[in-house]
Enzyme design. Structure first.
Site, PDB file in Angstrom:
ATOM      1  N   ASP A  82       0.818  -1.073  -0.182  1.00 30.44           N
ATOM      2  CA  ASP A  82       0.037   0.004   0.060  1.00 30.44           C
ATOM      3  C   ASP A  82       0.757   1.286  -0.072  1.00 30.44           C
ATOM      4  O   ASP A  82       1.966   1.029   0.338  1.00 30.44           O
ATOM      5  CB  ASP A  82      -0.977   0.024   1.278  1.00 30.44           C
ATOM      6  CG  ASP A  82      -1.644   1.235   1.409  1.00 30.44           C
ATOM      7  OD1 ASP A  82      -2.379   1.812   0.542  1.00 30.44           O
ATOM      8  OD2 ASP A  82      -1.642   1.622   2.602  1.00 30.44           O
ATOM      9  N   ASP A  84      -0.420   4.957   0.840  1.00 30.05           N
ATOM     10  CA  ASP A  84      -0.416   6.033   1.919  1.00 30.05           C
ATOM     11  C   ASP A  84      -0.540   5.504   3.359  1.00 30.05           C
ATOM     12  O   ASP A  84      -0.936   4.151   3.714  1.00 30.05           O
ATOM     13  CB  ASP A  84      -2.014   6.435   1.548  1.00 30.05           C
ATOM     14  CG  ASP A  84      -2.025   7.287   0.321  1.00 30.05           C
ATOM     15  OD1 ASP A  84      -1.614   8.638   0.356  1.00 30.05           O
ATOM     16  OD2 ASP A  84      -2.636   6.829  -0.539  1.00 30.05           O
ATOM     17  N   GLU A  91      -1.686  10.598   3.954  1.00 33.15           N
ATOM     18  CA  GLU A  91      -2.554  10.213   3.170  1.00 33.15           C
ATOM     19  C   GLU A  91      -3.025  11.507   2.224  1.00 33.15           C
ATOM     20  O   GLU A  91      -2.902  12.706   2.582  1.00 33.15           O
ATOM     21  CB  GLU A  91      -3.986  10.062   4.039  1.00 33.15           C
ATOM     22  CG  GLU A  91      -3.919   8.897   5.007  1.00 33.15           C
ATOM     23  CD  GLU A  91      -4.302   7.673   4.476  1.00 33.15           C
ATOM     24  OE1 GLU A  91      -4.822   7.604   3.357  1.00 33.15           O
ATOM     25  OE2 GLU A  91      -3.837   6.689   5.211  1.00 33.15           O
ATOM     26  N   ARG A 127     -14.989  12.218  -1.341  1.00 32.73           N
ATOM     27  CA  ARG A 127     -13.747  12.908  -0.724  1.00 32.73           C
ATOM     28  C   ARG A 127     -13.482  13.525  -1.923  1.00 32.73           C
ATOM     29  O   ARG A 127     -12.963  14.479  -2.245  1.00 32.73           O
ATOM     30  CB  ARG A 127     -12.656  12.118  -0.459  1.00 32.73           C
ATOM     31  CG  ARG A 127     -12.963  11.617   1.124  1.00 32.73           C
ATOM     32  CD  ARG A 127     -11.797  10.548   1.753  1.00 32.73           C
ATOM     33  NE  ARG A 127     -11.899   9.471   1.004  1.00 32.73           N
ATOM     34  CZ  ARG A 127     -10.877   8.552   0.960  1.00 32.73           C
ATOM     35  NH1 ARG A 127      -9.837   8.876   1.701  1.00 32.73           N
ATOM     36  NH2 ARG A 127     -11.108   7.277   0.476  1.00 32.73           N
ATOM     37  N   SER A 171      -2.382   1.018  -4.590  1.00 31.96           N
ATOM     38  CA  SER A 171      -2.669   1.861  -3.811  1.00 31.96           C
ATOM     39  C   SER A 171      -4.239   2.361  -4.237  1.00 31.96           C
ATOM     40  O   SER A 171      -4.638   2.231  -5.248  1.00 31.96           O
ATOM     41  CB  SER A 171      -2.167   3.284  -3.801  1.00 31.96           C
ATOM     42  OG  SER A 171      -2.720   4.227  -3.307  1.00 31.96           O
ATOM     43  N   GLY A 172      -4.848   2.676  -3.192  1.00 29.51           N
ATOM     44  CA  GLY A 172      -6.331   3.130  -3.305  1.00 29.51           C
ATOM     45  C   GLY A 172      -6.302   4.650  -3.402  1.00 29.51           C
ATOM     46  O   GLY A 172      -7.264   5.326  -3.548  1.00 29.51           O
ATOM     47  N   LYS A 216      -6.969  -4.896  -5.167  1.00 32.58           N
ATOM     48  CA  LYS A 216      -5.786  -5.189  -4.617  1.00 32.58           C
ATOM     49  C   LYS A 216      -5.597  -6.853  -4.341  1.00 32.58           C
ATOM     50  O   LYS A 216      -4.693  -7.085  -5.023  1.00 32.58           O
ATOM     51  CB  LYS A 216      -5.655  -4.593  -3.176  1.00 32.58           C
ATOM     52  CG  LYS A 216      -5.459  -2.918  -3.272  1.00 32.58           C
ATOM     53  CD  LYS A 216      -4.963  -2.488  -1.894  1.00 32.58           C
ATOM     54  CE  LYS A 216      -4.945  -0.742  -1.887  1.00 32.58           C
ATOM     55  NZ  LYS A 216      -4.252  -0.319  -0.776  1.00 32.58           N
TER      56      LYS A 216
END
Length: 292
Positions: A82, A84, A91, A127, A171-172, A216
């Site tokens: 990952d 962040d 983040e 977001r 990564s998300g 993922k």
């Protein structure tokens, strides 16, 4: 046979000289092997100790991480990480939001999503929507002034790659960040979501489909198959709820400084050590470390 790893934070280096030997004697294990003085040691045991959880809790109180895993096959051929709050200390979306003036609101959503309280897809879309109108150039400004690499990350990637492993950053977050971070740390590839922009301004939308927990897991399966390997050959590391799938599927899944709900479901937990702890878990000594 199982290997017990004892790991301290490098900055503290407070792994007492007598602790590994005392615990090995208590658990009828082998003589300890020191991987780094004051930081990491390991020994082998025939079975998983019945009081493992109690000892783990006791050691947490003095800043020592304890892990146990099958001795055979500890060195992994793939690193799936990952970004962040794992490979970097921040983040990214929270940093962008802070610049946009919606930092507190976005940070709250991020925290809840990473703890598994919110649907990741919906939380990401919400977001990103709050970033509408932000100049695209803000991304480079944030990268340059706000993003820092997490301690030990470059050594982790360089050492595993030097020993034949493949490293993927999954990564998300966003490709605008993963491409830079992957290049700085030496990853072989990176995958993330794409922030959409028009005329140099963020639209408040992200390209679909959203890369989240399922993606993922798919990345783990696809990369392993492509390399002729299996999930057992993977070391996966992350801190959030969207990392749990790959952490639980990997041969060695590590919750690194993770949210409580995530750590509780992970095979391996590192709460005090930095990213070099992932090397110690595989039996690498500090003398084996490679710097880029």
């Amino acid at each position: 046979m199982f290997t017990v790893s004892l790991i301290a934070a490098p900055a503290a280096a407070n792994l007492d000289q007598d602790l590994p030997g005392g615990l090995a004697a208590q658990w009828h294990g082998s003589d300890p092997r020191w991987l780094a003085p004051g930081i990491a040691a390991e020994f082998d045991v025939a079975t998983v100790p019945s009081d493992l959880d109690r000892v783990w809790s006791d050691l947490q109180q003095i800043g020592i991480d304890l892990a146990i895993q099958p001795a055979q096959g500890r060195r992994k051929r793939i690193l799936l990480a990952d970004m962040d709050s794992t490979m970097i200390a921040q983040e990214c979306i929270d940093e962008l939001a802070d610049v946009a003036g919606v930092g507190e609101r976005v940070a709250d959503i991020t925290a809840r999503a990473m703890n598994g309280e919110l649907n990741f897809h919906e939380a990401l879309v919400e977001r990103v929507g709050l970033l509408a109108g932000l100049p695209e150039g803000t991304i480079q400004e944030v990268l340059a002034s706000r993003i820092t690499m997490a301690p030990g990350g470059q050594v982790l990637v360089a050492t595993m790659r030097a020993h034949g492993a493949y490293a993927a950053l999954v990564s998300g977050g966003f490709t605008a960040f993963t491409e830079s971070v992957a290049a700085q740390l030496g990853f072989d590839e990176n995958r993330a979501n794409t922030l959409l922009a028009e005329d140099g301004v963020l639209t408040g939308h992200v390209a679909l489909p959203v890369l989240g927990r399922e993606a993922k897991v798919e990345a783990l399966e696809e990369i392993a198959a492509r390399l002729g390997l299996t999930p057992e050959d993977v070391m996966a590391v992350g801190d959030g709820a969207n990392d749990l799938g790959m952490i639980q599927m990997a041969g060695a899944g590590v919750a690194l400084h993770a949210k409580p709900a995530v750590a509780a479901q992970a095979q391996l937990r590192i709460n005090h050590g930095d990213l070099t702890a992932l090397l110690y878990l595989q039996g690498y000594a500090a003398s084996d470390f490679v710097t880029a």
